[in-house]
Design a protein around this motif. Structure first.
Motif, PDB file in Angstrom:
ATOM      1  N   GLU A 152     -50.228 -11.233  10.679  1.00 16.57           N
ATOM      2  CA  GLU A 152     -49.569 -10.055  10.628  1.00 16.57           C
ATOM      3  C   GLU A 152     -49.588  -9.436  11.872  1.00 16.57           C
ATOM      4  O   GLU A 152     -50.811  -9.405  12.460  1.00 16.57           O
ATOM      5  N   GLY A 153     -48.455  -9.073  12.516  1.00 18.01           N
ATOM      6  CA  GLY A 153     -48.373  -8.431  13.699  1.00 18.01           C
ATOM      7  C   GLY A 153     -48.410  -9.296  14.820  1.00 18.01           C
ATOM      8  O   GLY A 153     -48.861  -8.838  15.874  1.00 18.01           O
ATOM      9  N   ALA A 154     -48.163 -10.764  14.911  1.00 13.36           N
ATOM     10  CA  ALA A 154     -48.429 -11.442  15.936  1.00 13.36           C
ATOM     11  C   ALA A 154     -47.606 -11.232  17.209  1.00 13.36           C
ATOM     12  O   ALA A 154     -48.153 -11.206  18.162  1.00 13.36           O
ATOM     13  N   GLY A 155     -46.393 -10.598  16.959  1.00 12.29           N
ATOM     14  CA  GLY A 155     -45.272 -10.328  17.982  1.00 12.29           C
ATOM     15  C   GLY A 155     -45.902  -9.287  18.867  1.00 12.29           C
ATOM     16  O   GLY A 155     -45.700  -9.297  20.154  1.00 12.29           O
ATOM     17  N   ALA A 156     -46.228  -8.083  18.311  1.00  7.67           N
ATOM     18  CA  ALA A 156     -46.737  -7.086  19.046  1.00  7.67           C
ATOM     19  C   ALA A 156     -47.938  -7.102  19.586  1.00  7.67           C
ATOM     20  O   ALA A 156     -48.328  -6.879  20.890  1.00  7.67           O
ATOM     21  N   LEU A 157     -48.813  -7.887  19.129  1.00  8.60           N
ATOM     22  CA  LEU A 157     -50.256  -8.463  19.768  1.00  8.60           C
ATOM     23  C   LEU A 157     -49.800  -9.354  20.868  1.00  8.60           C
ATOM     24  O   LEU A 157     -50.474  -9.196  21.955  1.00  8.60           O
ATOM     25  N   ALA A 158     -48.802 -10.018  20.754  1.00  6.71           N
ATOM     26  CA  ALA A 158     -48.550 -11.137  21.883  1.00  6.71           C
ATOM     27  C   ALA A 158     -48.208 -10.234  23.219  1.00  6.71           C
ATOM     28  O   ALA A 158     -48.621 -10.802  24.438  1.00  6.71           O
ATOM     29  N   GLU A 159     -47.298  -9.176  22.999  1.00  9.23           N
ATOM     30  CA  GLU A 159     -47.138  -8.322  24.004  1.00  9.23           C
ATOM     31  C   GLU A 159     -48.233  -7.769  24.631  1.00  9.23           C
ATOM     32  O   GLU A 159     -48.487  -7.881  25.902  1.00  9.23           O
ATOM     33  N   GLY A 160     -49.044  -7.343  23.772  1.00  7.68           N
ATOM     34  CA  GLY A 160     -50.310  -6.738  24.486  1.00  7.68           C
ATOM     35  C   GLY A 160     -51.182  -7.668  25.116  1.00  7.68           C
ATOM     36  O   GLY A 160     -52.002  -7.468  26.327  1.00  7.68           O
ATOM     37  N   VAL A 161     -51.247  -8.955  24.611  1.00  6.87           N
ATOM     38  CA  VAL A 161     -52.075  -9.840  25.095  1.00  6.87           C
ATOM     39  C   VAL A 161     -51.412 -10.523  26.764  1.00  6.87           C
ATOM     40  O   VAL A 161     -52.219 -10.500  27.724  1.00  6.87           O
ATOM     41  N   LEU A 162     -50.101 -10.192  26.760  1.00  6.81           N
ATOM     42  CA  LEU A 162     -49.477 -10.638  28.172  1.00  6.81           C
ATOM     43  C   LEU A 162     -49.753  -9.425  29.008  1.00  6.81           C
ATOM     44  O   LEU A 162     -50.170  -9.764  30.464  1.00  6.81           O
ATOM     45  N   ARG A 163     -49.770  -8.356  28.668  1.00 10.15           N
ATOM     46  CA  ARG A 163     -50.091  -7.394  29.742  1.00 10.15           C
ATOM     47  C   ARG A 163     -51.398  -7.482  30.200  1.00 10.15           C
ATOM     48  O   ARG A 163     -51.978  -7.315  31.083  1.00 10.15           O
ATOM     49  N   ALA A 164     -52.545  -7.734  29.085  1.00 14.39           N
ATOM     50  CA  ALA A 164     -53.975  -7.675  29.431  1.00 14.39           C
ATOM     51  C   ALA A 164     -53.970  -8.964  30.244  1.00 14.39           C
ATOM     52  O   ALA A 164     -54.971  -8.959  31.198  1.00 14.39           O
ATOM     53  N   PHE A 165     -53.388 -10.117  30.074  1.00 16.78           N
ATOM     54  CA  PHE A 165     -53.479 -11.319  30.786  1.00 16.78           C
ATOM     55  C   PHE A 165     -53.093 -11.272  32.241  1.00 16.78           C
ATOM     56  O   PHE A 165     -53.762 -11.677  33.237  1.00 16.78           O
ATOM     57  N   ARG A 166     -52.030 -10.441  32.391  1.00 14.81           N
ATOM     58  CA  ARG A 166     -51.732 -10.167  33.804  1.00 14.81           C
ATOM     59  C   ARG A 166     -52.634  -9.370  34.555  1.00 14.81           C
ATOM     60  O   ARG A 166     -52.873  -9.464  35.841  1.00 14.81           O
ATOM     61  N   ALA A 167     -53.281  -8.265  34.198  1.00 16.18           N
ATOM     62  CA  ALA A 167     -54.172  -7.474  34.673  1.00 16.18           C
ATOM     63  C   ALA A 167     -55.400  -8.417  34.965  1.00 16.18           C
ATOM     64  O   ALA A 167     -56.040  -8.200  35.728  1.00 16.18           O
ATOM     65  N   TYR A 168     -55.843  -9.155  34.022  1.00 17.31           N
ATOM     66  CA  TYR A 168     -56.745 -10.303  34.017  1.00 17.31           C
ATOM     67  C   TYR A 168     -56.645 -11.087  35.366  1.00 17.31           C
ATOM     68  O   TYR A 168     -57.645 -11.335  36.096  1.00 17.31           O
ATOM     69  N   GLN A 169     -55.519 -11.604  35.083  1.00 20.51           N
ATOM     70  CA  GLN A 169     -55.023 -12.827  36.594  1.00 20.51           C
ATOM     71  C   GLN A 169     -55.280 -11.729  37.986  1.00 20.51           C
ATOM     72  O   GLN A 169     -55.749 -12.257  39.073  1.00 20.51           O
ATOM     73  N   ARG A 170     -54.841 -10.426  37.905  1.00 21.31           N
ATOM     74  CA  ARG A 170     -54.809  -9.497  39.324  1.00 21.31           C
ATOM     75  C   ARG A 170     -56.246  -9.549  39.551  1.00 21.31           C
ATOM     76  O   ARG A 170     -56.613  -9.504  40.800  1.00 21.31           O
ATOM     77  N   ALA A 171     -57.163  -9.306  38.472  1.00 21.34           N
ATOM     78  CA  ALA A 171     -58.642  -8.958  38.728  1.00 21.34           C
ATOM     79  C   ALA A 171     -59.247 -10.274  39.520  1.00 21.34           C
ATOM     80  O   ALA A 171     -59.921 -10.270  40.309  1.00 21.34           O
ATOM     81  N   LEU A 172     -58.802 -11.386  38.715  1.00 20.14           N
ATOM     82  CA  LEU A 172     -59.512 -12.629  39.522  1.00 20.14           C
ATOM     83  C   LEU A 172     -59.149 -12.946  40.646  1.00 20.14           C
ATOM     84  O   LEU A 172     -59.758 -13.265  41.711  1.00 20.14           O
ATOM     85  N   ALA A 173     -57.571 -12.653  40.869  1.00 18.78           N
ATOM     86  CA  ALA A 173     -57.020 -13.013  42.213  1.00 18.78           C
ATOM     87  C   ALA A 173     -57.730 -12.051  43.383  1.00 18.78           C
ATOM     88  O   ALA A 173     -58.039 -12.474  44.476  1.00 18.78           O
TER      89      ALA A 173
END
Length: 258
Positions: free
Chosen positions: A156-177
């Motif tokens: 349930e709610g996989a679509g909305a969660l995926a959008e949140g994960v994508l935003r969090a993953f970009r922030a994670y990538q920026r922090a790693l970089a």
């Protein structure tokens, strides 16, 4: 319950459906596996199971082509180096892989290799679907396992969660970089389909094998995405607080050199 018996390739990493895994195979038992896969029709699947090895058990050197101290010799039996019951050495959920490319290396092989046998194989495999190990057989030239496929439910709610994960993953990538003084590749595009997002992020995040395994075993896509959102936020906050520490040390050791 429909089951099937497939060759088993234990590794010190977790393979997720849809992800590509390059392998440099040189150990005798896994050369035998690749020879048998090559005997299958070229225009059909060449399936085998990738399963992660639990901490404290053998780390298979065939994954990277780099022998490890104390590793078994090339002619060791299929169950050598594992617990008396090989099932105890592995996590119970793995991933079926399709070996789309198997390229023999013709140079002279190690002592004891079979006549006409390649010294090794360069393999490109792609994860296809999750599976659960029901039993492991070490009586042949390599390990095989009786497995059942594990379907992926959206939850349930996989679509909305995926959008949140994508935003969090970009922030994670920026922090790693930033922590490693590198920049992200320009124009990097990420998928949108929730199941693909969940597996891609699980594979790309710098986590311990046990943490990746927990993500693989999640009951559905939504549960995996919710866990990833929590993990990404935690790891990003940690990296941001300690920017002088190399990124690989902030999170975990790499799970594989592949």
């Amino acid at each position: 319950m429909t089951t099937t018996r497939l060759p088993l390739f234990p590794l010190s990493t977790v393979l997720f459906p849809g992800l590509v895994l390059p392998l440099n195979v040189f150990e005798a038992r896994y050369r035998a596996l690749m020879r048998d896969l090559l005997d299958l029709p070229e225009d059909g699947p060449r399936p085998f199971v990738v399963v992660a090895i639990k901490d404290g058990h053998e780390v298979v050197p065939a994954a990277t082509g780099l022998p490890e101290e104390g590793a078994q010799p090339p002619d060791a039996g299929p169950g050598a180096g594992f617990a008396p019951d090989p099932m105890d050495s592995f996590y119970r959920v793995g991933c079926v892989a399709d070996a789309s490319t198997i390229r023999p290396r013709p140079e002279a092989g190690p002592a004891g290799s079979a006549a006409g046998d390649a010294a090794g194989y360069e393999v490109l495999a792609t994860g296809t679907t999750r599976c659960r190990l029901l039993s492991v057989d070490a009586s042949g030239p390599y390990l095989t396992a009786e497995v059942e496929r594990v379907p992926e439910e959206p939850g349930e709610g996989a679509g909305a969660l995926a959008e949140g994960v994508l935003r969090a993953f970009r922030a994670y990538q920026r922090a790693l970089a930033g922590a490693s003084e590198r920049t992200l590749a320009p124009g990097q595009e990420l998928p949108r389909e929730p199941g693909v997002v969940s597996y891609l992020v699980a594979a790309a995040a710098r986590l311990y094998t046990a943490d990746k395994q927990r993500l693989l075993e999640m009951p559905d896509t939504a549960a995996r995405l919710a866990e990833e959102l929590s993990v990404l936020r935690r790891e990003t906050a940690l990296i941001s607080r300690v920017p002088s520490v190399p990124a690989a040390d902030l999170t975990a050791r790499p799970t594989s050199l592949n």
